[in-house]
Design an enzyme around this catalytic site. Sequence first.
Site, short mmCIF file in Angstrom:
data_model
loop_
_atom_site.label_atom_id
_atom_site.label_comp_id
_atom_site.label_asym_id
_atom_site.label_seq_id
_atom_site.Cartn_x
_atom_site.Cartn_y
_atom_site.Cartn_z
N HIS A 50 0.80 -1.23 0.00
CA HIS A 50 0.00 0.00 0.00
C HIS A 50 0.83 1.28 0.00
CE1 HIS A 50 -3.85 -1.95 0.28
NE2 HIS A 50 -3.49 -2.64 1.34
N GLU A 155 -8.51 -12.02 4.36
CA GLU A 155 -9.06 -10.67 4.24
C GLU A 155 -10.43 -10.63 3.57
OE1 GLU A 155 -5.72 -7.65 3.66
OE2 GLU A 155 -4.94 -9.36 2.53
N ASP A 181 -9.74 -4.81 5.38
CA ASP A 181 -10.29 -5.44 4.18
C ASP A 181 -11.45 -6.36 4.52
OD1 ASP A 181 -8.94 -4.39 1.95
OD2 ASP A 181 -7.18 -5.59 2.37
#
Length: 268
Positions: A50, A155, A181
């Site tokens: 990320h 997730e 998530d």
Amino acid sequence: MPNVIENVAKRKLREGRLVLSLSVNQMRTPNIGLVAAACGYDAIYCDLEHNPTSLETAAAVCVAALPTGVTPICRVGSHDPHLIARVLDCGAQGVMVPHVGTAEEANAAVEAVRFPPLGQRSAFSQAPTLGYMTPPQGELHQLLNEQTLLVVMLETPEAVENADAIAAVEGIDVVHIGSTDLSTGMGVPGEYRHPLMRAAYEKVAAAAKRHGKSMGVGGVRNDPEFLGWLMDIGVRSLTGASDLGFILQGGKADVEETRQIGARRMGA
């Protein structure tokens, strides 16, 4: 054996102790390992999913952390076995593989991380995580298999449903819920206390215990009561804190306090 750099986080998890990891999100300098050690963290993880951190930067951070006793881990951005092998070859003592939803994907992660007979990781000879010692190749592979931490991230609701099959896969050390998530996928984004999330945490914790794996959770912080509940159900690895989070939290508090002083003193 001399020169082997112990994976402290992996040992603590085997002992059933709490392991706290700091997410390296924005910091780019190798001294982050020393900073994390000074704070009392057990591990850092370079987030390559990320943010724009490069492999070269992550390698520098990981290698610099090795002598500190803080375990360097990388969260990779995909299931690509070549990327997984490269972060390990370059100094990470562990890898977090995101979005693992099935036992087949969990097996693929093991294939990428472990040397034969457990996996198919490509052989190499100079490992910074072993202090560049050069034992016989088979011994080197055995040591790296023992010292490398493999975390698979669950997730999605599908992953939670498959938690038992995923946790049963040999070669995995930690089954880890990515709370942000998962809560988003369940339609309750950020509501970690929601009954759907609590049920997911409990299901994965039970699967981890049943198969002798550690349980991890990411994203939860600044909620002592809920963190205590997670520990009660068996969570032993927490990755909720990040460098960026601390900068924002501390910066906002400092600005607010200073503006309040200004308002009292300056009447503005």
